[in-house]
Scaffold this motif. Structure first.
Motif, PDB file in Angstrom:
ATOM      1  N   ASP A 155       1.188  -1.877 -13.091  1.00 36.74           N
ATOM      2  CA  ASP A 155       1.533  -0.748 -13.591  1.00 36.74           C
ATOM      3  C   ASP A 155       2.584  -0.139 -12.861  1.00 36.74           C
ATOM      4  OD1 ASP A 155      -0.679  -0.790 -15.233  1.00 36.74           O
ATOM      5  OD2 ASP A 155      -1.969   0.407 -14.302  1.00 36.74           O
ATOM      6  N   VAL A 156       2.603  -0.084 -11.634  1.00 38.68           N
ATOM      7  CA  VAL A 156       3.709   0.292 -10.861  1.00 38.68           C
ATOM      8  C   VAL A 156       4.993  -0.134 -11.302  1.00 38.68           C
ATOM      9  CG1 VAL A 156       4.681   0.755  -8.412  1.00 38.68           C
ATOM     10  CG2 VAL A 156       2.465   1.045  -8.778  1.00 38.68           C
ATOM     11  N   GLU A 181       0.954  -1.283  -0.102  1.00 41.98           N
ATOM     12  CA  GLU A 181       0.075  -0.173   0.011  1.00 41.98           C
ATOM     13  C   GLU A 181       0.988   1.420  -0.077  1.00 41.98           C
ATOM     14  OE1 GLU A 181      -3.449  -2.062   2.521  1.00 41.98           O
ATOM     15  OE2 GLU A 181      -1.481  -2.295   2.573  1.00 41.98           O
ATOM     16  N   GLU A 197      -8.386  -4.735 -10.677  1.00 42.18           N
ATOM     17  CA  GLU A 197      -8.135  -3.321 -10.840  1.00 42.18           C
ATOM     18  C   GLU A 197      -6.955  -3.058  -9.883  1.00 42.18           C
ATOM     19  OE1 GLU A 197     -11.336  -3.922 -10.468  1.00 42.18           O
ATOM     20  OE2 GLU A 197     -11.672  -3.577 -12.580  1.00 42.18           O
ATOM     21  N   GLU A 198      -7.033  -3.619  -8.710  1.00 39.64           N
ATOM     22  CA  GLU A 198      -6.090  -3.461  -7.779  1.00 39.64           C
ATOM     23  C   GLU A 198      -4.496  -3.959  -8.381  1.00 39.64           C
ATOM     24  OE1 GLU A 198      -7.387  -3.480  -3.158  1.00 39.64           O
ATOM     25  OE2 GLU A 198      -8.512  -4.942  -4.304  1.00 39.64           O
ATOM     26  N   GLN A 255      -3.939  -5.083 -11.395  1.00 36.14           N
ATOM     27  CA  GLN A 255      -3.458  -3.813 -12.418  1.00 36.14           C
ATOM     28  C   GLN A 255      -2.572  -2.827 -12.078  1.00 36.14           C
ATOM     29  OE1 GLN A 255      -3.853  -4.997 -15.827  1.00 36.14           O
ATOM     30  NE2 GLN A 255      -2.085  -3.406 -16.040  1.00 36.14           N
ATOM     31  N   GLU A 256      -2.978  -1.982 -10.936  1.00 40.06           N
ATOM     32  CA  GLU A 256      -2.388  -0.965 -10.571  1.00 40.06           C
ATOM     33  C   GLU A 256      -0.964  -1.083 -10.081  1.00 40.06           C
ATOM     34  OE1 GLU A 256      -4.054   1.569  -7.021  1.00 40.06           O
ATOM     35  OE2 GLU A 256      -5.672   1.364  -8.362  1.00 40.06           O
ATOM     36  N   GLN A 257      -1.064  -2.365  -9.314  1.00 42.36           N
ATOM     37  CA  GLN A 257       0.362  -2.740  -8.861  1.00 42.36           C
ATOM     38  C   GLN A 257       1.112  -3.058  -9.900  1.00 42.36           C
ATOM     39  OE1 GLN A 257       1.057  -2.757  -5.396  1.00 42.36           O
ATOM     40  NE2 GLN A 257       3.091  -2.975  -6.697  1.00 42.36           N
ATOM     41  N   TYR A 304       5.337 -11.004  -6.870  1.00 37.49           N
ATOM     42  CA  TYR A 304       4.281 -10.178  -6.094  1.00 37.49           C
ATOM     43  C   TYR A 304       3.062 -11.301  -5.942  1.00 37.49           C
ATOM     44  CZ  TYR A 304       0.296  -7.159  -5.159  1.00 37.49           C
ATOM     45  OH  TYR A 304      -0.788  -6.792  -4.627  1.00 37.49           O
ATOM     46  N   SER A 308      -9.026  -7.071  -6.172  1.00 44.86           N
ATOM     47  CA  SER A 308      -9.797  -7.063  -7.440  1.00 44.86           C
ATOM     48  C   SER A 308      -8.676  -7.091  -8.657  1.00 44.86           C
ATOM     49  CB  SER A 308     -10.519  -5.685  -7.489  1.00 44.86           C
ATOM     50  OG  SER A 308      -9.709  -4.715  -7.495  1.00 44.86           O
TER      51      SER A 308
END
Ligand code: GDP
Length: 460
Positions: A325-326, A289, A318-319, A321-323, A308, A316
């Motif tokens: 992307d980082v 986080e 989205e979550e 995916q966000e990771q 990871y 989810s």
């Protein structure tokens, strides 16, 4: 203490790598005279004055005869595998050379080691416990399997082709420039400087890539730093324990292990995966986080591979995916693992996360698809994903030679920038050729140059 009791007076020597023909072979000495004996055979440098954990490139010379060019690694006791003074001589893989060097060591006072004697000394000097001593054999077996594979890759890969090609081109230039020298009073320029400049620049990029790829050699030797990260309760400890149960490697005999940051080492298919700072990562509850937090990101960037792990029920698409992307944005080499797939079955999650490619669904708890995790880790290393470049330099001698090539190329380029006369440029190009020849095995040879020369000679 045990070491004193054990009281080894003599210095032992043996071939540490598998016998037979290989790309390189390592001869290991252990005992109080290990450094002195090697030093007697190594005129390039005074090894006795060198610090521990250092590498030295030079020749082994015995009775006035050069036996081989080698890299000597020093491990001063007690910070060594056996706890004694340890020297490792990496030489060329020919059995003849190996035997010659071992004989020379014996002539200087070492004695041939008996089977398992190094490990026995390590054990008696309190460096290993018995289970560790037993697992050394496994590690050695798998390590050499992996080294063998890279050696093969090196032979097959573009490595020597690329260098040979480069060498050919430089030879042509060298002969053209030297041809100019013969006609110096006529003030002709046969060698196109612009082309040479382009060639040298391209060569520098190529050589740098090869130098960088030596990291792969380090991967084989020292392991891949690996971070297992994920939210609390994702199952990181569970996965770690599952992996460790089957694949724990011993840390004490790995050169240069930084014990303070490395907690555990896995041995998967002969590659060592060092789990970096897992304790730290596990302690901080919100690692992911607060991924923006500099320190965590630094740790992750340090890692050769980031595993990871996420709970497929809690996260989810989205979550995740966000990771991802980082990771992508920061150039992290990651492996996505969806854990706890036992709860609703793999198919369910495969369809839930269909939008994200490359997720492995596992259950750390029920040990499902753990093999796939190992395969994926191994694949990342073997496919060269961990470090850039598909040609691989694993040989420290090649690495040293490449750095000399680079130096010489830089000099050629600087020379052209300063409009140096052809004869000086030719000198630097010859130096390049020499070092390239050291790698490809073709030593710069006058005849060859002369031959090419003759092709251009305009009936003078
Ligand atoms: P960490 O905080 O990421 O280290 O997570 P832990 O390894 O401590 O696991 C958190 C909880 O998830 C524990 O109660 C585990 O038993 C449970 N757990 C871990 N892996 C799995 C799994 O594959 N399936 C299920 N159902 N539970 C799991």
């Amino acid at each position: 203490m045990l070491g004193k009791l054990a009281g080894f007076d003599d210095t032992i020597v043996a071939l540490a790598t598998a016998p037979g023909i290989g790309a390189i072979a390592v001869i290991r000495l252990s005992g109080k005279d290990a450094v002195r004996i090697t030093n007697e055979l190594f005129p390039s440098k005074n090894l006795e004055a060198q610090p521990t954990h250092t590498l030295h490139f030079g020749s082994i010379v015995y009775q006035g005869r050069i036996l081989d060019e080698v890299v000597v690694s020093l491990y001063r006791g007690p910070k060594s595998y056996t706890g004694e003074e340890v020297v490792e001589i990496s030489c060329h893989g020919s059995p003849y050379i190996q035997q010659q060097i071992i004989d020379a060591c014996v002539a200087c006072g070492a004695r041939l080691a008996k089977p398992g004697e190094f490990t026995q000394r390590a054990f008696l000097n309190g460096k290993l416990d018995l289970t560790q001593a037993e697992s050394v054999a496994d590690l050695i077996a798998s390590n050499s399997a992996a080294s063998h594979q890279t050696a093969m890759q090196q032979m097959r890969g573009g490595f020597s082709h690329a260098l040979k090609d480069l060498r050919e081109q430089l030879i042509t230039f060298s002969s053209l420039i030297e041809l100019e020298l013969d006609f110096s009073e006529e003030d002709v320029a046969f060698a196109d400087r612009t082309r040479l400049y382009t060639l040298v620049s391209a060569a520098m990029t190529q050589v740098q890539q090869l130098i960088d790829s030596f990291q792969m050699g380090n991967v084989i030797k020292n392991g891949v730093s690996t971070a297992i990260v994920g939210k609390p309760n994702a199952g990181k400890s569970t996965l770690l324990n599952t992996l460790l149960n089957e694949n724990r490697a011993i840390v004490s005999d790995i050169a240069g292990t930084t014990r303070d940051t490395i907690e555990e080492v896995l041995n998967i298919g002969g590659i060592l995966f060092r789990l970096i700072d897992t304790a730290g990562i596990r302690e901080s509850d919100d690692t992911i986080e607060s991924i923006g937090v500099q320190k965590t990101m630094e740790k992750i960037r340090e890692a050769g591979i980031v595993v990871y792990l996420f709970d497929v029920n809690e996260m989810s698409v989205e979550e995740v995916q966000e990771q991802v992307d980082v990771f992508v944005a920061s150039g992290v080499n990651y492996l996505l693992i969806g854990n706890k797939a036992d709860i609703r079955g793999e198919e369910f999650y495969a369809s839930k996360f269909a939008a994200i490619p490359g997720v492995l669904f596992i259950s750390a708890k029920t040990h499902t698809h753990i093999q796939e995790v190992k395969d994926a880790l191994l694949h990342k290393v073997m496919s060269g994903d961990v470090r850039t470049g598909d040609t691989i330099v694993t040989n420290a001698r090649h690495y040293a030679a490449l750095q000399e090539v680079m130096k010489a190329l830089r000099d050629v380029k600087a020379g052209m920038d300063r409009q140096l006369p052809g004869d000086l440029l030719a000198l630097d190009i010859r130096l390049c050729l020499h070092w390239l020849g050291e790698i490809t095995g073709e030593v710069t040879n006058e005849d060859r140059l002369d031959y090419i020369f003759s092709k251009f000679c305009i009936g003078k």
